[in-house]
Design a protein around this motif. Sequence first.
Motif, PDB file in Angstrom:
ATOM      1  N   ALA A  48      35.703  43.867  22.395  1.00 45.63           N
ATOM      2  CA  ALA A  48      37.151  44.483  22.577  1.00 45.63           C
ATOM      3  C   ALA A  48      37.430  43.670  23.786  1.00 45.63           C
ATOM      4  O   ALA A  48      38.838  43.614  24.046  1.00 45.63           O
ATOM      5  N   ASN A  49      36.910  43.707  24.966  1.00 40.13           N
ATOM      6  CA  ASN A  49      37.227  43.049  26.037  1.00 40.13           C
ATOM      7  C   ASN A  49      37.511  41.567  26.198  1.00 40.13           C
ATOM      8  O   ASN A  49      36.967  40.836  25.440  1.00 40.13           O
ATOM      9  N   ALA A  50      38.583  41.225  27.001  1.00 39.28           N
ATOM     10  CA  ALA A  50      38.878  39.704  26.794  1.00 39.28           C
ATOM     11  C   ALA A  50      37.756  38.919  27.115  1.00 39.28           C
ATOM     12  O   ALA A  50      37.440  37.525  26.887  1.00 39.28           O
ATOM     13  N   VAL A  51      36.946  39.423  28.164  1.00 40.54           N
ATOM     14  CA  VAL A  51      35.605  38.692  28.658  1.00 40.54           C
ATOM     15  C   VAL A  51      34.562  39.621  28.277  1.00 40.54           C
ATOM     16  O   VAL A  51      34.191  40.620  28.574  1.00 40.54           O
ATOM     17  N   PRO A  52      33.353  38.991  27.254  1.00 41.49           N
ATOM     18  CA  PRO A  52      32.447  39.793  26.900  1.00 41.49           C
ATOM     19  C   PRO A  52      31.516  40.078  28.266  1.00 41.49           C
ATOM     20  O   PRO A  52      31.531  39.738  29.068  1.00 41.49           O
ATOM     21  N   VAL A  53      30.595  41.174  27.725  1.00 41.62           N
ATOM     22  CA  VAL A  53      30.087  41.897  28.782  1.00 41.62           C
ATOM     23  C   VAL A  53      29.108  41.058  29.526  1.00 41.62           C
ATOM     24  O   VAL A  53      28.925  41.094  30.907  1.00 41.62           O
ATOM     25  N   LEU A  54      28.318  40.065  28.743  1.00 44.48           N
ATOM     26  CA  LEU A  54      27.360  39.034  29.394  1.00 44.48           C
ATOM     27  C   LEU A  54      28.123  37.975  30.246  1.00 44.48           C
ATOM     28  O   LEU A  54      27.374  37.328  30.926  1.00 44.48           O
ATOM     29  N   CYS A  55      29.303  37.784  30.065  1.00 44.91           N
ATOM     30  CA  CYS A  55      30.201  36.804  30.650  1.00 44.91           C
ATOM     31  C   CYS A  55      30.390  37.332  32.155  1.00 44.91           C
ATOM     32  O   CYS A  55      30.809  36.852  33.135  1.00 44.91           O
ATOM     33  N   VAL A  56      30.927  38.717  31.889  1.00 47.29           N
ATOM     34  CA  VAL A  56      31.073  39.562  33.122  1.00 47.29           C
ATOM     35  C   VAL A  56      29.782  39.518  34.021  1.00 47.29           C
ATOM     36  O   VAL A  56      29.890  39.219  35.373  1.00 47.29           O
ATOM     37  N   ALA A  57      28.645  39.688  33.428  1.00 44.59           N
ATOM     38  CA  ALA A  57      27.558  39.633  34.317  1.00 44.59           C
ATOM     39  C   ALA A  57      27.351  38.336  34.605  1.00 44.59           C
ATOM     40  O   ALA A  57      26.608  37.926  36.092  1.00 44.59           O
ATOM     41  N   ARG A  58      27.522  37.158  34.200  1.00 39.00           N
ATOM     42  CA  ARG A  58      27.261  35.821  34.716  1.00 39.00           C
ATOM     43  C   ARG A  58      28.301  35.549  35.845  1.00 39.00           C
ATOM     44  O   ARG A  58      27.869  35.105  36.883  1.00 39.00           O
ATOM     45  N   ASN A  59      29.541  35.978  35.858  1.00 34.78           N
ATOM     46  CA  ASN A  59      30.606  36.275  36.751  1.00 34.78           C
ATOM     47  C   ASN A  59      30.098  36.763  38.127  1.00 34.78           C
ATOM     48  O   ASN A  59      30.213  36.468  39.199  1.00 34.78           O
ATOM     49  N   VAL A  60      29.456  38.013  37.962  1.00 31.77           N
ATOM     50  CA  VAL A  60      28.763  38.733  38.806  1.00 31.77           C
ATOM     51  C   VAL A  60      27.766  38.227  39.485  1.00 31.77           C
ATOM     52  O   VAL A  60      27.867  38.256  40.635  1.00 31.77           O
ATOM     53  N   ALA A  61      26.820  37.411  38.843  1.00 32.17           N
ATOM     54  CA  ALA A  61      25.714  36.823  39.297  1.00 32.17           C
ATOM     55  C   ALA A  61      26.295  35.614  40.259  1.00 32.17           C
ATOM     56  O   ALA A  61      25.780  35.415  41.357  1.00 32.17           O
ATOM     57  N   CYS A  62      27.421  35.001  39.941  1.00 26.91           N
ATOM     58  CA  CYS A  62      27.968  33.894  40.463  1.00 26.91           C
ATOM     59  C   CYS A  62      28.435  34.169  41.794  1.00 26.91           C
ATOM     60  O   CYS A  62      28.008  33.742  42.906  1.00 26.91           O
ATOM     61  N   ASN A  63      29.190  35.570  41.897  1.00 24.18           N
ATOM     62  CA  ASN A  63      29.747  35.992  43.026  1.00 24.18           C
ATOM     63  C   ASN A  63      28.609  36.363  43.944  1.00 24.18           C
ATOM     64  O   ASN A  63      28.717  36.355  45.270  1.00 24.18           O
ATOM     65  N   VAL A  64      27.671  37.134  43.582  1.00 22.58           N
ATOM     66  CA  VAL A  64      26.579  37.398  44.364  1.00 22.58           C
ATOM     67  C   VAL A  64      25.855  36.429  45.017  1.00 22.58           C
ATOM     68  O   VAL A  64      25.587  36.509  46.194  1.00 22.58           O
ATOM     69  N   ARG A  65      25.662  35.304  44.237  1.00 23.29           N
ATOM     70  CA  ARG A  65      24.814  34.329  44.949  1.00 23.29           C
ATOM     71  C   ARG A  65      25.782  33.597  45.797  1.00 23.29           C
ATOM     72  O   ARG A  65      25.370  33.357  46.914  1.00 23.29           O
ATOM     73  N   GLY A  66      27.134  33.515  45.636  1.00 18.57           N
ATOM     74  CA  GLY A  66      27.911  32.845  46.614  1.00 18.57           C
ATOM     75  C   GLY A  66      28.128  33.527  47.907  1.00 18.57           C
ATOM     76  O   GLY A  66      27.839  32.977  49.110  1.00 18.57           O
ATOM     77  N   GLY A  67      28.289  35.094  47.733  1.00 19.48           N
ATOM     78  CA  GLY A  67      28.390  35.945  49.068  1.00 19.48           C
ATOM     79  C   GLY A  67      27.245  35.916  49.736  1.00 19.48           C
ATOM     80  O   GLY A  67      27.273  35.869  51.197  1.00 19.48           O
ATOM     81  N   PHE A  68      25.943  35.995  48.975  1.00 19.19           N
ATOM     82  CA  PHE A  68      24.648  35.955  49.886  1.00 19.19           C
ATOM     83  C   PHE A  68      24.384  34.883  50.565  1.00 19.19           C
ATOM     84  O   PHE A  68      24.155  34.836  51.847  1.00 19.19           O
ATOM     85  N   PHE A  69      24.719  33.735  50.091  1.00 17.77           N
ATOM     86  CA  PHE A  69      24.295  32.489  50.905  1.00 17.77           C
ATOM     87  C   PHE A  69      25.521  32.067  51.602  1.00 17.77           C
ATOM     88  O   PHE A  69      25.060  31.374  52.729  1.00 17.77           O
ATOM     89  N   ARG A  70      26.592  32.486  51.533  1.00 19.17           N
ATOM     90  CA  ARG A  70      27.644  32.303  52.743  1.00 19.17           C
ATOM     91  C   ARG A  70      27.190  33.082  53.898  1.00 19.17           C
ATOM     92  O   ARG A  70      27.164  32.564  54.835  1.00 19.17           O
ATOM     93  N   GLU A  71      26.577  34.306  53.643  1.00 18.40           N
ATOM     94  CA  GLU A  71      26.601  35.002  54.796  1.00 18.40           C
ATOM     95  C   GLU A  71      25.080  34.621  55.320  1.00 18.40           C
ATOM     96  O   GLU A  71      25.226  34.538  56.548  1.00 18.40           O
TER      97      GLU A  71
END
Length: 451
Positions: A241-264
Amino acid sequence: MLNLRCLAIVFDLDETLIVANTMRSFESRIEMLSRRMDIEDDPVRVAGMSAEIKRYIEDRELLKEFIDTDTVTDNGRIVGTQKEEVQPMPGVQERLVRPVIRLPERNAILTRINPEIRDTSVFVKLRPAWEDLRSYLTAKGRKRFEVYVCTMAERDYALEIWRLLDPEANLISLNNLSDRVVCVKAGSKKSLQHVFREGGCHPKMAMVIDDRLQVWDEKDQHRVHVVPAYAPYYAPQAEMANAVPVLCVARNVACNVRGGFFREFDENLLKKVFELLYENELLDLPYAPDVGDYLVSEDPNFPPSNKDPAPIPEGMSGTEVEKRLNGRAYQGDQKQISSSIRPSDDARVAIRGTLGSSNVQPNGGSMAIVPSLFVTVLQEIGRLCNSKVEFRSTVSTSKITQFSVEVLFSNEKIGNGIGKTRDEAQVQAAEKALQNLQSQQTCHIDIDPTR
């Protein structure tokens, strides 16, 4: 892992990545729904349960055919089993071959946990977009995450389900499989400390993807990305129903988490580590980044929508930022607000409705409005001024409070706050930043607090 820019990701299995049923579970679910239908008066709910029962019966018949004949009839086409050899783990000599039927159109797989016992046959539905998430984790041979599994299922079942999800052992190698598929007793709490009992990773470097939060130890819950439970029989259309499937959102979350962690890690921790001396006090230690600081958490009180709930891009403003943006560790030099913090010629409005409004009365340094509005207004000012607003955690020098947060506006410190929680310190820092901006008259923003 730090040198390789790699974090850990821990997956739950049932109702997170898959839904699996045996003949017994199919019959139990059908019986339960039938009893509920008998006492239900609402015709709409009765129709919904009837449709759900029909879907269970259809898949149950396929599983029964698989058990009896090692074939299934799918849309008039007879599909036979494929013999799939299970690669043995180190130290295991036994060669294992399982009968498996894959139905890609149904996103389903039929397998047998024990090839010698037909009653161990299982009908497995794979969650849509698993391949997208798996491809991200293995793209171009670059390891972004070390993968683990933590489940309350039986071990033989968990190993076979994971084999179906990762048939080529690209996510977890056979050498590591025994240690990385962790089974927890039903009724016990899941814990990252238990997952990493061999010391392979620090819990601060791990994120979890699970459909339930409360099954995790309280100290790990802020590192859990909670996904909606996969319900292919109850609501088969809801997943897409969502434009982005649940596991694609999870993939994007993982990408953001990794980027923020290593930037820090790069911008703060590495710089501060080289300044440490043996004589330093504990409070002089730099803040170590934590995956939980960058994890996007959906507010369970918000109604579901069809909008993409993907992580927030840099510079986005509004209440979502205040709700989701956690402190980022950083200890910068004290700087005065300079002329570089100025709006563009098109962003000339007055700071009204937060500071200086007749509707807002100072009270012991705390404004008599919803506290989160300070953060929201500051983000909006940053957007209108084309300036980046960042909240970064620092090590508090106070023995009473635990959290300290400072605000950077275009990379210059304009406020700081302390509090018993990170949110409290962040709100206080935003309030002081707004006061400083007003006193310097560097930005004139007209914000209506009632909006």
